[in-house]
Write an enzyme that holds these catalytic residues in place. Structure first.
Site, PDB file in Angstrom:
ATOM      1  N   VAL A 262       0.784  -1.277  -0.101  1.00 62.38           N
ATOM      2  CA  VAL A 262      -0.049   0.151   0.065  1.00 62.38           C
ATOM      3  C   VAL A 262       0.861   1.278   0.078  1.00 62.38           C
ATOM      4  O   VAL A 262       0.572   2.160  -0.743  1.00 62.38           O
ATOM      5  CB  VAL A 262      -0.973   0.140   1.220  1.00 62.38           C
ATOM      6  CG1 VAL A 262      -1.559   1.462   1.453  1.00 62.38           C
ATOM      7  CG2 VAL A 262      -2.017  -0.942   1.027  1.00 62.38           C
ATOM      8  N   ALA A 263       2.082   1.129   0.718  1.00 62.63           N
ATOM      9  CA  ALA A 263       2.902   2.324   1.036  1.00 62.63           C
ATOM     10  C   ALA A 263       3.539   2.538  -0.348  1.00 62.63           C
ATOM     11  O   ALA A 263       3.547   3.899  -0.683  1.00 62.63           O
ATOM     12  CB  ALA A 263       3.640   2.215   2.239  1.00 62.63           C
TER      13      ALA A 263
ATOM     14  N   ASP B 125      -1.346  36.881 -32.611  1.00 61.08           N
ATOM     15  CA  ASP B 125      -1.950  38.142 -33.440  1.00 61.08           C
ATOM     16  C   ASP B 125      -1.184  39.368 -32.957  1.00 61.08           C
ATOM     17  O   ASP B 125      -0.574  39.525 -32.037  1.00 61.08           O
ATOM     18  CB  ASP B 125      -3.482  38.184 -33.173  1.00 61.08           C
ATOM     19  CG  ASP B 125      -4.211  37.058 -33.751  1.00 61.08           C
ATOM     20  OD1 ASP B 125      -3.648  36.440 -34.549  1.00 61.08           O
ATOM     21  OD2 ASP B 125      -5.321  36.943 -33.381  1.00 61.08           O
TER      22      ASP B 125
ATOM     23  N   ASP C 265      -8.809  34.816 -33.045  1.00 62.65           N
ATOM     24  CA  ASP C 265     -10.130  35.350 -32.541  1.00 62.65           C
ATOM     25  C   ASP C 265     -11.400  34.977 -33.269  1.00 62.65           C
ATOM     26  O   ASP C 265     -12.490  34.822 -33.069  1.00 62.65           O
ATOM     27  CB  ASP C 265      -9.862  36.796 -32.284  1.00 62.65           C
ATOM     28  CG  ASP C 265      -9.404  37.470 -33.259  1.00 62.65           C
ATOM     29  OD1 ASP C 265      -9.152  36.911 -34.260  1.00 62.65           O
ATOM     30  OD2 ASP C 265      -9.046  38.599 -33.174  1.00 62.65           O
TER      31      ASP C 265
ATOM     32  N   ASP D 198     -10.106  31.041 -37.487  1.00 65.05           N
ATOM     33  CA  ASP D 198      -8.891  30.579 -36.837  1.00 65.05           C
ATOM     34  C   ASP D 198      -9.054  29.407 -36.290  1.00 65.05           C
ATOM     35  O   ASP D 198      -7.955  28.738 -35.700  1.00 65.05           O
ATOM     36  CB  ASP D 198      -8.745  31.832 -35.585  1.00 65.05           C
ATOM     37  CG  ASP D 198      -7.946  33.070 -36.341  1.00 65.05           C
ATOM     38  OD1 ASP D 198      -7.652  33.172 -37.398  1.00 65.05           O
ATOM     39  OD2 ASP D 198      -8.392  34.249 -35.606  1.00 65.05           O
TER      40      ASP D 198
ATOM     41  N   GLU E 163      11.750   3.256   2.240  1.00 65.02           N
ATOM     42  CA  GLU E 163      11.003   2.093   2.693  1.00 65.02           C
ATOM     43  C   GLU E 163      11.195   0.597   2.341  1.00 65.02           C
ATOM     44  O   GLU E 163      11.299  -0.250   2.989  1.00 65.02           O
ATOM     45  CB  GLU E 163       9.505   2.575   3.000  1.00 65.02           C
ATOM     46  CG  GLU E 163       8.995   3.740   3.836  1.00 65.02           C
ATOM     47  CD  GLU E 163       7.837   4.531   3.017  1.00 65.02           C
ATOM     48  OE1 GLU E 163       6.989   3.954   2.436  1.00 65.02           O
ATOM     49  OE2 GLU E 163       8.010   5.674   3.497  1.00 65.02           O
TER      50      GLU E 163
HETATM   51  P1  ATP Z   1      -4.358  40.721 -36.245  1.00 67.61           P
HETATM   52  O1  ATP Z   1      -2.990  41.466 -36.051  1.00 67.61           O
HETATM   53  O2  ATP Z   1      -4.703  40.303 -35.007  1.00 67.61           O
HETATM   54  O3  ATP Z   1      -4.322  39.745 -37.153  1.00 67.61           O
HETATM   55  P2  ATP Z   1      -5.975  42.509 -37.957  1.00 67.61           P
HETATM   56  O4  ATP Z   1      -6.788  43.227 -37.362  1.00 67.61           O
HETATM   57  O5  ATP Z   1      -4.849  42.961 -38.613  1.00 67.61           O
HETATM   58  O6  ATP Z   1      -5.460  41.776 -36.502  1.00 67.61           O
HETATM   59  P3  ATP Z   1      -7.970  41.076 -39.245  1.00 67.61           P
HETATM   60  O7  ATP Z   1      -8.845  41.361 -38.266  1.00 67.61           O
HETATM   61  O8  ATP Z   1      -7.964  40.162 -40.049  1.00 67.61           O
HETATM   62  O9  ATP Z   1      -6.333  41.299 -38.682  1.00 67.61           O
HETATM   63  O10 ATP Z   1      -7.957  42.000 -40.539  1.00 67.61           O
HETATM   64  C1  ATP Z   1      -7.275  42.276 -41.567  1.00 67.61           C
HETATM   65  C2  ATP Z   1      -7.256  43.435 -42.336  1.00 67.61           C
HETATM   66  O11 ATP Z   1      -8.335  43.687 -42.618  1.00 67.61           O
HETATM   67  C3  ATP Z   1      -6.716  44.564 -41.422  1.00 67.61           C
HETATM   68  O12 ATP Z   1      -5.075  44.840 -41.626  1.00 67.61           O
HETATM   69  C4  ATP Z   1      -7.451  45.698 -42.225  1.00 67.61           C
HETATM   70  O13 ATP Z   1      -6.720  46.231 -42.962  1.00 67.61           O
HETATM   71  C5  ATP Z   1      -8.861  45.178 -42.542  1.00 67.61           C
HETATM   72  N1  ATP Z   1      -9.759  45.484 -41.667  1.00 67.61           N
HETATM   73  C6  ATP Z   1      -9.711  45.119 -40.372  1.00 67.61           C
HETATM   74  N2  ATP Z   1     -10.968  45.494 -39.753  1.00 67.61           N
HETATM   75  C7  ATP Z   1     -11.582  46.073 -40.662  1.00 67.61           C
HETATM   76  C8  ATP Z   1     -12.901  46.616 -40.727  1.00 67.61           C
HETATM   77  N3  ATP Z   1     -13.685  46.739 -39.811  1.00 67.61           N
HETATM   78  N4  ATP Z   1     -13.423  46.945 -42.044  1.00 67.61           N
HETATM   79  C9  ATP Z   1     -12.825  47.052 -43.128  1.00 67.61           C
HETATM   80  N5  ATP Z   1     -11.558  46.444 -42.883  1.00 67.61           N
HETATM   81  C10 ATP Z   1     -10.752  45.975 -42.020  1.00 67.61           C
END
Ligand code: ATP
Length: 875
Positions: free
Chosen positions: A282-283, A329, A616, A620, A685
């Site tokens: 046991v031990a 990111d 995010d 992804d 032991e």
């Molecule tokens: P990460 O660095 O986390 O990848 P990110 O924001 O650069 O973030 P995405 O969200 O994929 O990555 O955006 C990619 C590209 O799309 C951005 O670099 C920007 O040029 C364009 N983008 C981001 N948000 C918008 C938006 N709301 N409307 C239009 N274009 C956008």
């Protein structure tokens, strides 16, 4: 609520059946009433173990049952007091085990609660984020790409909404949704395109829906039983320890058989020998090791929540210590995601946003306000993506208020943003009846799709590209805005038809400062043998500028030549083999599409790297699943990414990943220390009892002594080792190879030789006492073995530092356990009532001093071992 064929009803009919409001949602009082009626929107979970059950489970160990049976038999034949003592010790041991497990269970419950799903709901005319469990039928729910549908819904609006229903129907292709009524009553679930079902996930688009069913009344609830049969996950370490434990058990049983047989041959009493052999088994069989691993991991996970890292899968705590690459990111993780509009380039010149002219630059300002999904709550706060908020707020400051504008320029169609296209388009009807599409997105990509300026003038492409490069080079996120006029809605409404032949309105540059603490975290990673890698959708120049400021790239000029920067476009042209040959050098991936993250993870893994990857978005998810540690963002992350991740960063912060790695390393170190302590004690032991007869000595210890030492005095200090703080230099050593044995780096050898030393000291005590004719030699042997183990626990608190460098009080729980154990041990000797139970006699002061001196031998020996280690370089 009556079961309807919700898909056959029109939106208005559904709303009236549900007594729901299509704009303002339900009122708080109505929600309360319905919640009482329908209960929470949760699937009934598998029954959790009750505390009583958990306590009883402590006795499920086969050897413990054998011991109890043997003790009972011995009690019936011989002395009942022995039996009682054994039972008390076993129960004490169970109490220690139970308390630990209960704490771990509580920690896990907290983690589950924190990981609970959220939903976006409109109530009393306000949109708000709520736990999904609080939804009731009739609630008005907003859907966005990446969300897990929180309840069964009748959709009332669907803007290019596609939902992946594999969780429910097994169909892997996402379904296009709409809000019109359907005819056929018998449609299968997968074809009821105007409904969205709980547990499925939104792949793209946006929508709104009324809750038709919650909790077990949903379609998912109907099959919830199937989902409950989830396998318990075991960590790699647990799996290995289980296999090892089985082999060791056989070896220990063989040793016990020898001890038993030799004892009999020497003419010892058979029943006593049987109990001795069983007690030793046991031990010495480390049954509890896998459980201890779970407990340590759960408590580590509990601690990590306090540091903003939520562990979703327990094995992650263990494997964190093996991470060699952290792919992160940029936006929001390495930077603050606190976007601020800094520069605007339009009509051939650069200006500050405050200088935009409401008359001559009206088109651009309108585009900033309208091609935008940010919304204002009642209190004047903007909700949505920080990039968009920066733009919509800048437009408002110049008199272009989105809400007011929408009255004259209603949105008639849209192509929502996705990280693949890196742009979005909204189509509006202008006051003169024509249609205009506003496209906003990654500057370089939109420049390629622009054929002229918005007013029809020719586009100076070279100049625009130059400005773009300049803004990006300053670390600004650059977006372009463009428009196109239409006489009627383009058909088909796709990116290919709409987002092309554009007229450029201008470029905007947004400032997103790097996080202060990320720089230090990057440095810490590098000293710990971990390379941080940036993966971003942003422009290469923006990415490089930020990477340089964070110390992630040494010198951009040389880095570029060494192949440290790779763009998504280049990556797309590489074969898997080519990527593998370059992947080791790349530190920044820019303009990457989410799908490419998966290729990067796989290439790194094929190079033998152990990869942590952040994400995010919905897209992804595959990369997060493939990574060794998938990390989702707690604030900006979608439900789908969180579901796929092993860990969620509650503060979206890169530095938190590094803290988690550190904690993972500490937890693993302490599990190793626990193993080192208990297995060395067991080994001591075993050596003692195994070698004694061969040296012509009587059995050194009685069953009760073996059990006491192992189940009580061993237990407390062993568990307190889990509270040992991180060793200095923890983040200055290279990552642990993932496949490395827990006994590597000298641990196996230590267990054997220190155990043997412990046995030797104990047997020497016995032989010396017997020769000197000391009456209570057994008490002395019992004390020396127990105290030797206590000395050992102090010596192994650090792998390299001496106890004196480390300080005696660094681990308070251990100090407490040490003192308590010492007091208990003394009690077995000096409390008269306990003498008959433990078959002990009080030691004289001289004898006690001799016992203390002898038991410090092990401590001194291990300190010498560490001294030698310190003189060698760290491994
Ligand atoms: P990460 O660095 O986390 O990848 P990110 O924001 O650069 O973030 P995405 O969200 O994929 O990555 O955006 C990619 C590209 O799309 C951005 O670099 C920007 O040029 C364009 N983008 C981001 N948000 C918008 C938006 N709301 N409307 C239009 N274009 C956008």
């Amino acid at each position: 609520m009556k079961k309807h064929h919700w898909h056959r009803l029109t939106v208005e009919e559904a709303a009236s059946h549900l007594q729901a409001d299509l704009e303002a949602g339900l009122s708080a009082t109505e929600v309360e009433r319905r919640l009482k009626q329908h209960g929470p929107n949760a699937l009934t979970e598998k029954k959790q173990r009750s505390p009583a059950q958990m306590f009883l489970d402590q006795f499920r160990d086969f050897m413990i049952l054998v011991l109890l049976a043997a003790a009972l038999i011995a009690g019936l034949i011989g002395e009942a007091s022995d039996t009682l003592a054994i039972v008390v010790i076993v129960v004490l041991n169970a109490v220690i085990g139970f308390v630990q497990e209960y704490r771990a269970e509580k920690a896990m419950a907290l983690l589950r609660q924190l990981a609970a799903q959220q939903a976006l709901v409109v109530r009393d005319g306000q949109a708000r984020q709520l736990p999904a469990a609080e939804l009731v039928p009739g609630d008005l729910v907003l859907l966005e790409a990446g969300q897990i549908v929180p309840a069964d819904l009748r959709l009332i609006e669907a803007a290019r909404l596609r939902v992946a229903e594999a969780a429910l129907t097994g169909e892997s292709v996402a379904v296009d949704k709409h809000s019109s009524a359907l005819e056929d009553a018998q449609l299968p679930l997968g074809d009821r395109a105007n409904l969205a079902f709980k547990g499925t996930s939104v792949s793209t688009g946006r929508g709104r829906g009324l809750v038709t069913a919650t909790g077990m009344a949903t379609e998912l609830g109907a099959i919830a039983d199937l989902l409950q049969r989830q396998q318990e996950v075991r960590t790699p370490l647990q799996k290995r320890l289980t296999v090892f434990g089985k082999k060791l058990a056989l070896a220990v049983l063989a040793v016990c058989a020898v001890v038993f047989a030799v004892g009999l041959l020497r003419g010892e009493e058979p029943l006593l020998m049987l109990l001795t052999a069983i007690s030793l088994a046991v031990a010495a069989i480390p049954e509890a090791l896998p459980a201890v691993v779970t407990i340590s991991l759960a408590l580590g996970a509990r601690k990590l929540v306090g540091q903003n890292a939520l562990i979703r899968k327990l094995p992650a705590v263990e494997t964190l210590g093996s991470v060699t690459r952290i792919c992160s990111d940029k936006t929001g993780t390495l930077t603050l995601n606190r976007m601020q509009l800094e520069q605007v380039y339009s009509a051939g010149r650069l200006s500050r946003p405050q200088q935009l002219d409401p008359v001559t630059q009206a088109d651009l300002l309108r585009a900033l306000a309208l091609s935008n999904d940010a919304r204002e709550d009642g209190a004047g706060q903007w909700l949505g993506d920080p990039t968009e908020i920066a733009l919509v707020a800048a437009a408002k400051a110049r008199g272009f208020d989105k809400t007011a504008l929408l009255a004259d320029w209603p949105r008639v169609a849209e192509l929502p943003f996705d990280a693949e296209r890196k742009c979005m388009t909204t189509i509006h009807r202008s006051p003169d009846g024509r249609l205009v599409s506003y496209t906003k997105g990654a500057s370089d990509l939109l420049l390629e799709r622009s054929v002229q300026l918005a007013d029809g003038a020719p586009l100076d492409r070279a100049r625009a590209e130059q400005v773009n490069a300049r803004l990006s080079g300053e670390g600004l996120r650059t977006l372009a805005l463009a428009l196109r006029w239409w006489t009627e809605l383009p058909e088909p409404l796709t990116a290919e038809t709409v987002e092309t032949g554009l007229g450029l309105l201008g470029l905007v540059g947004l400032l997103d400062p790097p996080r202060e603490e990320a720089r230090e975290a990057v440095r810490l990673c590098q000293s710990a043998g971990i390379e941080p890698i940036m993966i971003t959708g942003d422009h290469p120049l923006t990415a490089v500028s930020i990477a340089r400021r964070l110390g992630l790239l040494a010198a951009a000029e040389t880095a570029d030549r060494a192949g440290a920067v790779l763009s998504g476009r280049e990556l797309a042209t590489l074969t898997d083999e080519e990527l593998e040959s370059r992947v080791e050098r790349v530190r920044v991936y820019a303009r990457v599409a989410p799908q490419q993250k998966l290729r990067i993870v796989k290439a790194l893994q094929r190079q033998g790297q152990f990869v942590a990857m952040t994400g995010d978005g919905v897209n992804d998810a595959p990369a997060l699943k493939a990574a060794d540690i998938g990390i989702a963002m707690g604030i900006t992350g979608t439900d789908v990414s969180k579901e796929s991740a092993d860990m969620v960063l509650l503060d979206d912060n890169f530095a938190t990943i590094v803290k988690a790695v550190k904690e993972g390393r500490r937890v693993y170190d302490n599990i190793r220390k626990f193993i080192q302590y208990t297995m060395t004690s067991n080994s001591g032991e075993i050596w003692t009892l195994f070698l004694a007869p061969f040296l012509g000595l009587p059995i050194p210890l009685l069953p009760i002594h073996i059990l006491w030492i192992n189940l009580v005095t061993d237990g407390l200090p062993g568990l307190a080792l889990a509270a040992e703080p991180a060793e200095p230099g923890l983040m200055a050593r290279p990552p642990r190879p993932p496949g490395e044995s827990v006994f590597a780096r000298g641990l196996g050898g230590h267990i054997l030789w220190v155990g043997l030393l412990m046995g030797a000291v104990t047997l020497l005590t016995q032989a010396g006492c017997l020769r000197a004719g000391c009456d209570h030699w057994q008490t002395l042997v019992f004390t020396v073995l127990c105290l030797s183990q206590m000395g050992h626990v102090l010596a192994i608190r650090s792998q390299r530092q001496s106890l004196f460098q480390q300080g005696l009080l660094g681990n308070k729980p251990l100090v407490g356990a040490f003192v308590l154990t010492f007091v208990l041990q003394m009690a077995t000797i000096y409390v008269p009532a306990l003498n008959p139970v433990f078959k002990t006699e009080p030691l004289t002061a001289v004898e006690l001093a001799i016992a203390l001196a002898l038991s410090s031998v092990v401590f001194v020996a291990v300190e010498i071992e560490k001294f030698i280690k310190r003189r060698r370089p760290a491994i």
